[in-house]
Write an enzyme that holds these catalytic residues in place. Structure first.
Site, short mmCIF file in Angstrom:
data_model
loop_
_atom_site.label_atom_id
_atom_site.label_comp_id
_atom_site.label_asym_id
_atom_site.label_seq_id
_atom_site.Cartn_x
_atom_site.Cartn_y
_atom_site.Cartn_z
N TYR A 1 -14.02 -3.38 6.19
CA TYR A 1 -14.92 -2.88 5.14
C TYR A 1 -15.88 -3.96 4.67
O TYR A 1 -17.05 -3.69 4.36
CB TYR A 1 -14.12 -2.33 3.96
CG TYR A 1 -13.51 -0.99 4.24
CD1 TYR A 1 -14.31 0.15 4.36
CD2 TYR A 1 -12.14 -0.84 4.42
CE1 TYR A 1 -13.77 1.39 4.62
CE2 TYR A 1 -11.58 0.40 4.69
CZ TYR A 1 -12.40 1.51 4.79
OH TYR A 1 -11.86 2.74 5.07
N GLU A 2 -15.42 -5.19 4.64
CA GLU A 2 -16.32 -6.28 4.23
C GLU A 2 -17.48 -6.40 5.21
O GLU A 2 -18.63 -6.60 4.80
CB GLU A 2 -15.54 -7.59 4.15
CG GLU A 2 -16.39 -8.77 3.68
CD GLU A 2 -15.57 -10.01 3.43
OE1 GLU A 2 -16.17 -11.04 3.05
OE2 GLU A 2 -14.34 -9.96 3.59
N THR B 1 -12.56 -8.46 6.27
CA THR B 1 -11.98 -7.17 6.65
C THR B 1 -13.05 -6.27 7.27
O THR B 1 -14.24 -6.57 7.21
CB THR B 1 -11.38 -6.46 5.43
OG1 THR B 1 -12.45 -6.08 4.54
CG2 THR B 1 -10.41 -7.37 4.69
N ASP C 1 -10.48 0.25 -4.62
CA ASP C 1 -11.30 1.34 -5.11
C ASP C 1 -11.75 0.99 -6.53
O ASP C 1 -10.91 0.76 -7.40
CB ASP C 1 -10.49 2.63 -5.11
CG ASP C 1 -11.31 3.86 -5.49
OD1 ASP C 1 -12.35 3.71 -6.15
OD2 ASP C 1 -10.89 4.98 -5.13
N ASP D 1 -16.88 -5.74 -3.32
CA ASP D 1 -18.32 -5.51 -3.14
C ASP D 1 -18.91 -4.83 -4.37
O ASP D 1 -20.12 -4.68 -4.47
CB ASP D 1 -18.56 -4.60 -1.93
CG ASP D 1 -17.98 -3.22 -2.16
OD1 ASP D 1 -16.75 -3.11 -2.32
OD2 ASP D 1 -18.76 -2.24 -2.19
N ASP E 1 0.86 -1.19 0.00
CA ASP E 1 0.00 0.00 0.00
C ASP E 1 0.89 1.23 0.00
O ASP E 1 2.06 1.15 0.38
CB ASP E 1 -0.93 0.00 1.21
CG ASP E 1 -2.22 0.78 0.97
OD1 ASP E 1 -2.13 1.99 0.67
OD2 ASP E 1 -3.32 0.19 1.08
#
Length: 246
Positions: free
Chosen positions: A204-205, A202, A124, A160, A75
């Site tokens: 976000y998941e 994660t 993203d 997603d 990252d």
């Protein structure tokens, strides 16, 4: 910039499991290129990357589950990498490291056939057409991965975004690549997929699932003779010449 971020940036320099090649031109002569397992992990275990790893939740999950493999989260955000690196040290995960670099420079940091698998987790989606070149499953990035993946090495996409999922399928169709696994609902289907696809979740998941969004998963390999990226079509400019009527 907040003090906490500045603190984390400074501490990253001292963390043994964070590697920061520096400026892009320095990455071109990166000393660990082609030697990660031997010179950093001090073993000959296969190497897996997570691209756009954020805080490294997936990298950490895989490191815990597979102690006989090496994992590197990649990252550009130093403050996010700091969190994953600290967790790995606290848990004595010697098979986990983090690389701070733009993913566009990935082939400068890893050697030919050095990487066994690549995971792209919740990237993203870059939804606008002008941002297509930033999509991590686009033609340009697949050609970068092709330079570092071993023959038969796999790429995993977990997202997603139905739009990014469909876009990636179109790219694979153009390249005449038949995916090994296509799953449009990881947690709601009975499809046979690797256990870690469901078990490692994660932050976000969890948020996406709470909103009722499906999680999509793709697994595919790149052929030895990967076709070149499609040429960009030149925009036609209409030239208008003023005429004077008699």
């Amino acid at each position: 910039m907040g003090r906490s971020k500045l603190y984390r940036y400074a501490e990253n320099d001292a963390l043994p499991n964070v590697i920061q090649p520096g400026r892009p031109e320095e990455a071109a002569t990166f000393l660990l290129k082609g030697k990660w397992s031997r010179d950093h992990f001090h073993n000959e275990q296969p190497l897996t990357l997570e691209l756009g790893c954020g805080k490294g939740e997936y990298t950490l999950g895989m490191g815990r589950a597979f102690p006989d493999c090496n994992f590197i989260g990649v990252d550009i955000k130093g403050a996010r990498i700091w969190r994953g690196a600290k967790t790995a040290l606290n848990e004595n995960l010697g098979n986990v490291a983090f690389l701070r670099t733009p993913i566009e420079r990935i082939e400068q940091c890893f050697g030919k056939d050095e990487v066994s698998d690549i995971w792209i987790t919740f990237p993203d989606p870059q939804p606008t057409s002008r941002r297509e070149k930033k999509r991590l499953t686009g033609h340009a990035f697949l050609h970068r991965y092709h330079k570092i993946l071993r023959p038969g090495g796999r790429i995993h996409l977990k997202t997603d975004s139905a739009e990014l999922f469909a876009y990636t399928m179109e790219v694979l169709e153009h390249l005449r690549i038949r995916p090994e696994i296509v799953c449009e609902d990881v947690h709601g289907s009975l499809d046979e997929i690797p256990d870690m696809v469901r078990s490692i979740r994660t932050h976000y998941e969890q948020l996406f699932l709470a909103k009722g969004k499906n999680i999509h998963y793709l697994r595919f390999s790149l052929p030895d003779d990967l076709p070149p990226p499609p040429k960009k079509k030149k925009k036609q400019t209409q030239h208008i010449q003023d005429t004077i009527k008699p």
